[in-house]
Structures are given as structure tokens and as C-alpha cells.
Design a protein around this motif. Structure first.
Motif, PDB file in Angstrom:
ATOM      1  N   UNK A 116       0.839  -1.210   0.000  1.00  0.00           N
ATOM      2  CA  UNK A 116       0.000   0.000   0.000  1.00  0.00           C
ATOM      3  C   UNK A 116       0.871   1.256   0.000  1.00  0.00           C
ATOM      4  N   UNK A 117       1.940   1.239   0.768  1.00  0.00           N
ATOM      5  CA  UNK A 117       2.847   2.389   0.827  1.00  0.00           C
ATOM      6  C   UNK A 117       3.527   2.619  -0.517  1.00  0.00           C
ATOM      7  N   UNK A 118       3.937   1.540  -1.146  1.00  0.00           N
ATOM      8  CA  UNK A 118       4.577   1.662  -2.472  1.00  0.00           C
ATOM      9  C   UNK A 118       3.585   2.188  -3.505  1.00  0.00           C
ATOM     10  N   UNK A 119       2.322   1.798  -3.362  1.00  0.00           N
ATOM     11  CA  UNK A 119       1.296   2.302  -4.268  1.00  0.00           C
ATOM     12  C   UNK A 119       1.096   3.805  -4.077  1.00  0.00           C
ATOM     13  N   UNK A 120       1.138   4.267  -2.850  1.00  0.00           N
ATOM     14  CA  UNK A 120       1.016   5.707  -2.579  1.00  0.00           C
ATOM     15  C   UNK A 120       2.183   6.476  -3.198  1.00  0.00           C
ATOM     16  N   UNK A 121       3.373   5.926  -3.059  1.00  0.00           N
ATOM     17  CA  UNK A 121       4.565   6.564  -3.653  1.00  0.00           C
ATOM     18  C   UNK A 121       4.437   6.595  -5.173  1.00  0.00           C
ATOM     19  N   UNK A 122       3.950   5.493  -5.747  1.00  0.00           N
ATOM     20  CA  UNK A 122       3.764   5.424  -7.200  1.00  0.00           C
ATOM     21  C   UNK A 122       2.760   6.476  -7.664  1.00  0.00           C
ATOM     22  N   UNK A 123       1.655   6.627  -6.938  1.00  0.00           N
ATOM     23  CA  UNK A 123       0.633   7.612  -7.311  1.00  0.00           C
ATOM     24  C   UNK A 123       1.190   9.028  -7.244  1.00  0.00           C
ATOM     25  N   UNK A 135       8.849   5.052 -13.348  1.00  0.00           N
ATOM     26  CA  UNK A 135       9.292   3.695 -13.673  1.00  0.00           C
ATOM     27  C   UNK A 135       9.897   3.014 -12.452  1.00  0.00           C
ATOM     28  N   UNK A 136      10.692   3.756 -11.686  1.00  0.00           N
ATOM     29  CA  UNK A 136      11.341   3.172 -10.512  1.00  0.00           C
ATOM     30  C   UNK A 136      10.327   2.853  -9.411  1.00  0.00           C
ATOM     31  N   UNK A 137       9.313   3.718  -9.229  1.00  0.00           N
ATOM     32  CA  UNK A 137       8.309   3.447  -8.204  1.00  0.00           C
ATOM     33  C   UNK A 137       7.380   2.315  -8.640  1.00  0.00           C
ATOM     34  N   UNK A 138       7.146   2.185  -9.944  1.00  0.00           N
ATOM     35  CA  UNK A 138       6.380   1.054 -10.482  1.00  0.00           C
ATOM     36  C   UNK A 138       7.132  -0.241 -10.199  1.00  0.00           C
ATOM     37  N   UNK A 139       8.428  -0.222 -10.447  1.00  0.00           N
ATOM     38  CA  UNK A 139       9.291  -1.376 -10.206  1.00  0.00           C
ATOM     39  C   UNK A 139       9.277  -1.751  -8.720  1.00  0.00           C
ATOM     40  N   UNK A 140       9.336  -0.731  -7.856  1.00  0.00           N
ATOM     41  CA  UNK A 140       9.359  -0.971  -6.403  1.00  0.00           C
ATOM     42  C   UNK A 140       8.054  -1.622  -5.930  1.00  0.00           C
ATOM     43  N   UNK A 141       6.928  -1.234  -6.542  1.00  0.00           N
ATOM     44  CA  UNK A 141       5.631  -1.839  -6.217  1.00  0.00           C
ATOM     45  C   UNK A 141       5.677  -3.339  -6.484  1.00  0.00           C
ATOM     46  N   UNK A 142       6.148  -3.714  -7.653  1.00  0.00           N
ATOM     47  CA  UNK A 142       6.194  -5.130  -8.019  1.00  0.00           C
ATOM     48  C   UNK A 142       7.227  -5.895  -7.189  1.00  0.00           C
ATOM     49  N   UNK A 143       8.303  -5.216  -6.774  1.00  0.00           N
ATOM     50  CA  UNK A 143       9.325  -5.870  -5.955  1.00  0.00           C
ATOM     51  C   UNK A 143       8.748  -6.399  -4.644  1.00  0.00           C
ATOM     52  N   UNK A 144       7.821  -5.647  -4.056  1.00  0.00           N
ATOM     53  CA  UNK A 144       7.202  -6.099  -2.801  1.00  0.00           C
ATOM     54  C   UNK A 144       6.499  -7.437  -3.015  1.00  0.00           C
ATOM     55  N   UNK A 145       5.798  -7.554  -4.136  1.00  0.00           N
ATOM     56  CA  UNK A 145       5.090  -8.802  -4.452  1.00  0.00           C
ATOM     57  C   UNK A 145       6.085  -9.941  -4.633  1.00  0.00           C
TER      58      UNK A 145
END
Length: 234
Positions: A116-123, A135-145
Motif C-alpha cells: 500500500x505504501x509503495x502504491x502511494x509513492x507510485x501515485x 518507472x522506478x516506483x512502479x518497479x518498487x511496487x512489483x518488488x514487494x510482491x
């Protein structure tokens, strides 16, 4: 070669890594254009280094698919092709589906909070950031998964694919019309994982990748139609 990029020295990294990072960023940002020849002597003079770290960096960039070695011509920046996009995304689809399946079973509450935190950063990046930040925040979102799967081999395979994916991820995010769609796609994945709804999570992840392929393929075709003979070689 009239590019504006320059080497940024880092006392904690070997020179070969600094040169590699400099050239990699220049390619990803488009400062070194697809099809542009990489002349060792010119690059060494431009960056103020010897030819050895340039040569090592070019070999490493070739392994990532960002540079091609052309017989009797030497190295050049790899063009973004529909085939290479399709090849990479076919592999990503399979690995992503496995990651989603394992994450749905194994994600902890802490993992979900982090997602959820990574999604907020991405938004926030979508609203005000540069394409590279997005692109980097999108990548970080998927990294958590990926990390939440607890499968080191799977994470390693996805990390190996990461560098090849980054260029397409950046190309996708450059399309301003798709940024809101990206946020919604992330929300669908997040909500499905929170609800442990495997079928919904897989569907959301598949749509996310399919939309990327459609958009980037369209961009590639438009670039090929607009490009002039000889453009991109300096």
C-alpha cells in the motif's frame, strides 16, 4: 557524438561500475539513441576515462540487451523492437503469474502494508514525478510482491529480467494517457491480494502486462513510421 550526459563519480563504486551506470542511464533516457554507434575512443574522451572500463561496460550492456554487437561495425544501442518486447513479456507473464500465486498464499500483513505504501509513492510519482521516477516506483511496487513469495530462485529470475523490462516500463510510462490506467491496474492487483482472491489477482496482473504490450507496440510502430533514414546514427 553531441550528447550532454557525463560521468558521475562515486567513491564507493569501482570505475567500471560508474561508467556502466552512466552509459546505461544515457540509453534509458534516450541520450544515446537506438541505433547509435558506441565508439570506445569517443566515449572514453567524453567521460575522461580509459577505454578499458568503456569496453567492460559495453559488454555488460550487451548482456542486458541494451547494446548489440554488429559484425564489422562494432557496438550500437539496441533498437526497441516488437519481437524483443514480445519475448520479454512472454517470460514476464509466466513468472508474474507464479509470483502472484505464491504471494496470494504467503503475503504477510506487513507485506500488504508495504505494498500500500509503495502504491502511494507510485501515485505521487504519477502526479508530479519524472518518467524515471514513475518507472522506478512502479518497479518498487512489483518488488514487494516478488519478495513476499519467499522464493529466492523466482526473485533472482525476475531480477535478471528487470533490466530488460526497465526500458519497456519507461517507454510505457512516457505515454501520459496511460498513467491513470496504471494507477488503477495497481489498485486492482493490490485489492485482489488483500482479499487473497487468486483468480482476480492473476487477471489483474495479466491485464497490466497485456496493456503494456499493446501500448509499447503502438509506440514502436509510430516511431518506425516517423523515423527518417539514417536518423539515430551520429
Amino acid at each position: 557524438m553531441d550528447n550532454n550526459f557525463k560521468v558521475n563519480m562515486n567513491e564507493y563504486l569501482p570505475l567500471r561500475d560508474v561508467v556502466f551506470n552512466t552509459l546505461r542511464q544515457a540509453i534509458l533516457k534516450g541520450e544515446l539513441a537506438p541505433g547509435e554507434r558506441l565508439m570506445e575512443i569517443q566515449l572514453a574522451e567524453k567521460l575522461g576515462v580509459s577505454r578499458t572500463p568503456i569496453r567492460e561496460a559495453i559488454r555488460k550492456l550487451e548482456l542486458e540487451g541494451l547494446v548489440l554487437m554488429i559484425p564489422r561495425k562494432g557496438a550500437e544501442v539496441a533498437k526497441i523492437s516488437e519481437k524483443s518486447l514480445r519475448d520479454v513479456l512472454e517470460v514476464r507473464r509466466s513468472l508474474e503469474e507464479l509470483a502472484i500465486e505464491l504471494a496470494c498464499q504467503r503475503m504477510t500483513q506487513e507485506d500488504l502494508v508495504q505494498l500500500e505504501q509503495r502504491q502511494e509513492i507510485f501515485c505521487r510519482a504519477i502526479r508530479s514525478g519524472s518518467p524515471m521516477e514513475m518507472a522506478e516506483s512502479d518497479e518498487a511496487f512489483h518488488d514487494v510482491i516478488y519478495l513476499s513469495t519467499g522464493n529466492d530462485k523466482l526473485v533472482q529470475m525476475l531480477n535478471n529480467l528487470r533490466e530488460q523490462m526497465y526500458r519497456y516500463r519507461l517507454e510505457y510510462i512516457k505515454d501520459a494517457d496511460k498513467r491513470q490506467v496504471l494507477m488503477v491496474e495497481h489498485e486492482h492487483i493490490l485489492n485482489a491480494l488483500k482479499g487473497r482472491n487468486l483468480s482476480e489477482a492473476k487477471l489483474a496482473a495479466r491485464e497490466h502486462i497485456d496493456n503494456q504490450e499493446i501500448t509499447v507496440s503502438k509506440n514502436i510502430k509510430e516511431q518506425e513510421e516517423n523515423i527518417l533514414p539514417g536518423r539515430g546514427r551520429r
